[in-house]
Design a protein around this motif. Sequence first.
Motif: not given
Length: 813
Positions: A763-776
């Motif tokens: 779950f936590q790793t997925q939240r990191t993914v969320d953040l990272d995806y914003r930096d296209k």
Amino acid sequence: MIEEAAGSAGQPRTLTAAAFRDAVRAKLAYAVGKDPSRATAKDWSMALSLAVRDQVVERWFESTKASHAGQKKHVYYLSMEFLIGRLLNDAVCNLGIESQVRSACAELGIDYQAQLEQESDAALGNGGLGRLAACFLDSMSTLGIPAHGYGIRYDHGLFRQRFHDGWQVEEPEDWLVSGRAWEFERAEMAYLVKFGGQISFDGHGATYWRADETVKAVAYDTPIAGWRGRHVNTLRLWASRPVEVLDLGRFNHGDYMSAAEKTIRAETISRVLYPDDTTAEGKELRLKQEYFFTSASLQDIIRRYLEDNDDIRKLPDQVAIQMNDTHPAIAVAELMRILADDYRLTFPEAFEITRQCLSYTNHTLMPEALERWNTNLFRKVLPRHMQIIEWIDYHHLAEVQGRNLPVSLDAIRIIEWGSEIKMGSLAFVGSRRVNGVSALHTELMKQTVFKDYHVLYPDRIVNETNGITPRRWLYECNPGLRALLLEAIGDGWVDNLERIEEAAKFATDASFREKFAAAKKANKVRLAAEIERRIGLRVDPSALFDVQIKRMHEYKRQLLNILETIALYQAIRRGPGAEWTPRVKIFGGKAAPGYQIAKRIIKLANDVARVVNNDPIIGDRLKVAVLPNYNVSLAEVIIPAADLSEQISTAGMEASGTGNMKLALNGALTIGTLDGANVEIAERVGPDNIYIFGLTADDVAGLRQRGYNPNATIDSDPTLKGAIDAMVNGTFSPDDHGRFNEVADRLWHTDWFLVTADFQSYFQTQRTVDLDYRDKNRWTERSILNTTKVGWFSSDRTIRGYSKDVWGVEPIF
Ligand code: CR6
């Protein structure tokens, strides 16, 4: 004859678009029998395929001649499954005639893409194992390794999956119904295969097997062209036919049904593919299928060998036979039977030759998936083979006893307690090499299932990490990315995928990045349209496309992904105003028809999807697309469009995975456990370009040994508890609150697959993914690094490894 410009040796000859157009017209008239004004899309597609096939056939003849003339050792790949998919575009691309074919289509007023979609998928496999066999065929042809693939020509491939009210419904698959352009029936290439009956000896060394059932195996050949059409190998599939076409006596007495009985019985053997991914089911019929294709293939191999050779003892010089999993492991006993009973070699001689010819690939460590046959059934169906296996078991044991090694004799017996034959053991003992399919898997093989054998034969186990063909899985399925790579670094990467790394330097180049992102976007638009067409769901192509596509299996943990989806859904509902990264969760996969819990998990995915997709509070922040009937062709649309690749199996349980490689090659970042080939992917893309979470294989083994208590984990994690509670309180199943009780109970009580243990980390790793995806920009950069750093996972590299370490063969050019 089609007009061609002469090409230099080994180079594809060029074909003009006009000549090809005329060839298609001629096929439509003279092979399909249709006038252009009345031809359907199917007719055109058939005509087009037949015209392309002619191009393949010419090269096929040359390859066959070259293989014979070269007198090189030949590979025979025995596999119960070949998950080929469609062949038209594959042949066109491999022959390098795409532009001519497209222009010809344009002149004829037909849409090339639409023609491709007319072809039905050859779905003669379940999942990774079958698709691996198909990639290997492509690579063996590409590398010029003389080879035959041998398998079964099932009338019905893997079932078609439909959802009815969210539940999986299986329908028979019908790939042969509207005709098949790619195969050639070889009515004259038929062998008899016997079952049951009695064995007798004449006292002078001769053995007789009086069978009580005999069927005919008839060959169907499909030419498989490699890249640039330089070499074409054969996939030979066997269909089961009666020895006598009809019982005329009965028929003439008006007994029509029983007149056809033998035909039906014989044809049953090649009727259906067993829809089971990892477990041996279907008992007698399944055993007959395995023996049927193995026996026909071995008879054919020996016939071909004797065309050019006369000493049967030298068979291993010319013949390398690969057993893809244990399904063809009966080859050990069958080859011995042929050598001993037909060619009158002694058992020890026959055993030696057998062990020099055969090798075995193990694809799983799961005990329930390692084939075992009850000795009574086995003796009934294959009485002579039972005797041979008893001989092997006895002699092998005697040989080992003499060596005084620290092994458990019980563990190395092939026949356990006199009642079960362990096919993995038979395959191991009868092989020259035994390989695992990823570094981790091979290591675990040595430590677990084949621990004692590894002490006895320390050189026998080798690793050949799986691979995928870059032709189908990038060049053909991702035209946008292909064009970009061709422009940036030329086409060397198609021959040698490791050269794709030449494009890694562009990861920080703004203009390349833009084009790369544009190609990805176009693929996502294409997938979004496909999702809408298939399930009526509209998704936003700029959202993060999070993909889990594979067979439904508890160890693959689709449930972990669904629980995370629920938890995310709940979080969004609690704070819709927060900054969410829009996500589309995409699932695809079939469950074995008898695998109840897996089918219930499909229903759960569909129930969650219905609620999430229709919740106005959620909007485009989260969408869940569960796509029915996942197969090779759908994979070709999903994979190029993925941003995130879910490879989340319980560590130690996924032998390799190959979807992980396809997705990374197409630029998806992996979120995964350190399992199977994920470990090697992580090594190559580097820790910044992959999301690794959860327990390791060692952790899993330790935890299971100590005894894991999911209760405590769930109670201490409100996010997880909230998700599980929602599963059982009717949030997703208002019509039946108890529907997922069993799924939840398993999580609370045993949780063998450690979903709860890995949840928080996931779950936590997925939240990191969320953040990272914003930096296209940064995401695209890492996506490029995935594409360019995974060239090692080409099946060409894998086949080079097998050629050298396992088969001892060389390419003919
Ligand atoms: N199910 C493995 O589970 C592997 C393929 C091909 C599997 C998978 O991890 O990538 O084989 N095993 O090696 C079996 O089918 C027994 C699979 O596809």
